[in-house]
Design an enzyme around this catalytic site. Structure first.
Site, PDB file in Angstrom:
ATOM      1  N   SER A  73      14.393  21.983 -14.954  1.00  0.00           N
ATOM      2  CA  SER A  73      13.189  22.745 -15.261  1.00  0.00           C
ATOM      3  C   SER A  73      13.622  24.090 -15.846  1.00  0.00           C
ATOM      4  O   SER A  73      14.665  24.625 -15.481  1.00  0.00           O
ATOM      5  CB  SER A  73      12.393  22.961 -13.982  1.00  0.00           C
ATOM      6  OG  SER A  73      11.587  24.098 -14.112  1.00  0.00           O
ATOM      7  N   GLU A  75       9.871   8.645 -16.819  1.00  0.00           N
ATOM      8  CA  GLU A  75       8.467   9.025 -17.047  1.00  0.00           C
ATOM      9  C   GLU A  75       8.026   8.666 -18.467  1.00  0.00           C
ATOM     10  O   GLU A  75       6.902   8.207 -18.687  1.00  0.00           O
ATOM     11  CB  GLU A  75       8.283  10.537 -16.837  1.00  0.00           C
ATOM     12  CG  GLU A  75       8.380  10.943 -15.383  1.00  0.00           C
ATOM     13  CD  GLU A  75       8.351  12.461 -15.241  1.00  0.00           C
ATOM     14  OE1 GLU A  75       7.412  12.979 -14.643  1.00  0.00           O
ATOM     15  OE2 GLU A  75       9.289  13.125 -15.733  1.00  0.00           O
ATOM     16  N   LYS A 130      15.343  21.759  -9.779  1.00  0.00           N
ATOM     17  CA  LYS A 130      14.695  20.506 -10.190  1.00  0.00           C
ATOM     18  C   LYS A 130      15.543  19.623 -11.098  1.00  0.00           C
ATOM     19  O   LYS A 130      16.323  20.090 -11.918  1.00  0.00           O
ATOM     20  CB  LYS A 130      13.369  20.822 -10.898  1.00  0.00           C
ATOM     21  CG  LYS A 130      12.334  21.276  -9.895  1.00  0.00           C
ATOM     22  CD  LYS A 130      10.970  21.313 -10.489  1.00  0.00           C
ATOM     23  CE  LYS A 130      10.401  19.923 -10.650  1.00  0.00           C
ATOM     24  NZ  LYS A 130       9.093  19.970 -11.298  1.00  0.00           N
ATOM     25  N   HIS A 159       0.836  -1.221   0.000  1.00  0.00           N
ATOM     26  CA  HIS A 159       0.000   0.000   0.000  1.00  0.00           C
ATOM     27  C   HIS A 159       0.865   1.263   0.000  1.00  0.00           C
ATOM     28  O   HIS A 159       0.433   2.305   0.492  1.00  0.00           O
ATOM     29  CB  HIS A 159      -0.949   0.032   1.200  1.00  0.00           C
ATOM     30  CG  HIS A 159      -1.639  -1.268   1.464  1.00  0.00           C
ATOM     31  ND1 HIS A 159      -2.850  -1.595   0.906  1.00  0.00           N
ATOM     32  CD2 HIS A 159      -1.267  -2.348   2.204  1.00  0.00           C
ATOM     33  CE1 HIS A 159      -3.210  -2.810   1.301  1.00  0.00           C
ATOM     34  NE2 HIS A 159      -2.259  -3.296   2.080  1.00  0.00           N
TER      35      HIS A 159
END
Ligand code: ARG
Length: 444
Positions: A257, A270, A263, A136
């Site tokens: 970024s 992804e 970042k 979980h």
């Protein structure tokens, strides 16, 4: 409606198939040896011209098969028209596709093996690193990092087996089925199969020209591979977040970024996760394409290549990319180890009591109260002393104080397939043996 932009990719297979076919036509005396020689030589020239980008395709060329035949007849005259004796584009195209897929399966297999190699060496290097295992997405029990990588090795092993099955299904030659009914001409299908390296010939001509199961099977196997790889990508994304900080990705596999200088985005992982949806969509696509088709060949089948080519390309790239991400990432062993401590070792306290004869349900309740007390008193299980423990159960003795060590916890789970040290060593051996077996098969 020309399909040339798409099926041009099959030019090499198409020429191979034609070369084998003309050889057989000569041996069956359906063309003369001289005619076969003229046609073969011209086919080889055409191949060269396509490779040099010298061949002028026309808007009127319906597909790669028609284009090659047109150029052939341009080059050698009417005799070129003999090449299509005892065959149809219906059996020709699916023979081309099967040849293409056999090769693609091998190339994808190599990339799967490459990913397995990387995972295996990561697993070997990280046998003593622990991290929390999750259920979980909540910390559950400490596991060794090797064990975590071995889980993916198990998945990829099954993926490899599925790919081997796909290869077997694909390795059947439809040529000689002609348009749909076979031919009255005295062809020798076995000779062509041998020449093209197929292990068997198809047994029913109607089925052979309209069957695309082998593509469905491959796209199914591919969708499973991508589902596995996507889950791995997802973990890489989570692990590289500041909140987790379990790994640091190499700059080559991240982007910055444009406005937030701090970042480091895990774009490659992804994209792998994102591209898995294309492969799943391609599986749905081919199933939808086929489900309403009457026997035998229907032009709809031409669309099979849209799904097939995209899947082959996506799989090939994604496997290589995720391998690169894994091979270059840094593992933050300390951070993983710290996170594996805390209350993830609670089950070890329960098991301790169970070994002393306390029924599991009672032990579960006792340790539950212990954990609650520790949280209320802002203590970790590692900070609890024996007196504290004995308040909850008299069975606790001095050796129970070692239970809070996540390394000991992980190392102790020696049930077959567990995260224990010996169990992991055994899994590493099996994974290594499976990989070499797969690599041997790929080398065939
Ligand atoms: N381009 C077609 C395909 O990919 C080749 C077969 C066409 N056959 C025909 N009879 N129209 O399926």
């Amino acid at each position: 409606m020309s399909s040339l932009t798409l099926d041009k990719r099959l030019y090499n297979e198409d020429i191979k198939v034609s070369l084998a076919h003309i050889k057989m036509l000569a041996s069956a005396e359906l063309v003369t040896a001289a005619e076969a020689k003229t046609i073969s030589a011209a086919l080889l020239t055409i191949k060269q011209e396509i490779e040099n980008d010298d061949l002028l395709f026309l808007a009127s060329d319906e597909d790669i098969h028609m284009a090659i035949e047109r150029v052939l007849i341009d080059k050698v005259g009417d005799v070129g028209g003999k090449l299509h004796t005892a065959r149809s584009r219906n059996d020709q195209v699916v023979t081309d596709v099967r040849l293409f897929l056999k090769k693609a399966i091998m190339q994808i297999g190599q990339n799967i093996a490459g990913l397995q190699e990387t995972l295996l060496s990561l697993a070997e290097q990280n046998q003593d690193v622990v991290l929390p295992g999750y259920t979980h997405l909540q910390r559950a029990q400490p596991i060794s990092l090797a064990h975590h990588f071995l889980a993916y090795l198990s998945m990829l092993h099954r993926d490899g087996e599925r790919l081997i099955d796909c290869f077997k299904e694909t390795d059947v030659m439809p040529l000689g089925s002609a348009a749909l009914a076979g031919t009255a001409l005295p062809i020798d299908r076995d000779l062509v199969a041998k020449e093209l390296g197929f292990s068997a010939i198809s047994s029913n001509s109607l089925d052979a020209v309209s069957d695309r199961d082998f593509i469905i099977q491959f796209l199914g196997a591919a969708a499973i591979v991508m589902t596995h790889v996507s889950r791995l990508a997802e973990e890489i994304i989570i692990w590289s977040s500041t909140e987790f900080s379990f790994i640091e990705l190499d700059d080559a596999f991240t982007t910055g970024s444009s406005i937030m200088p701090q970042k480091k985005n895990p774009d490659v992982a992804e994209l792998v996760r994102g591209k898995s949806s294309r492969v799943i969509a391609n599986l749905t696509g081919i199933l939808t394409l086929l489900k309403g088709l009457p026997l035998a060949y229907n032009r709809d089948l031409q669309e099979d290549k849209v799904f097939l080519f995209d899947t082959v390309d996506t799989l090939y790239t994604c496997l290589a990319s995720i391998t690169g991400v894994l091979a270059t990432m840094k593992v933050n062993q300390n951070r993983m180890g710290e996170s594996a401590g805390g209350f993830s070792v609670a089950t070890d306290f329960t098991d301790y009591l169970v070994k002393k004869g306390v029924p599991f349900r009672s032990a579960h309740g006792i340790v539950g109260r212990l954990v609650k007390w520790a949280i209320d008193n802002r203590k970790s299980l590692a900070e609890i002393d024996l007196d504290d423990l004995r308040q909850f159960d008299e069975n606790f003795e001095a050796d129970a104080l070692a239970l809070a060590d996540p390394h000991a916890s992980a190392a102790s789970r020696e049930s077959a397939g567990g995260t224990g040290k010996k169990s992991v060593e055994k899994q590493l051996k099996t994974a290594g043996a499976n990989l070499s077996k797969f690599q041997t098969w790929l080398g065939q």
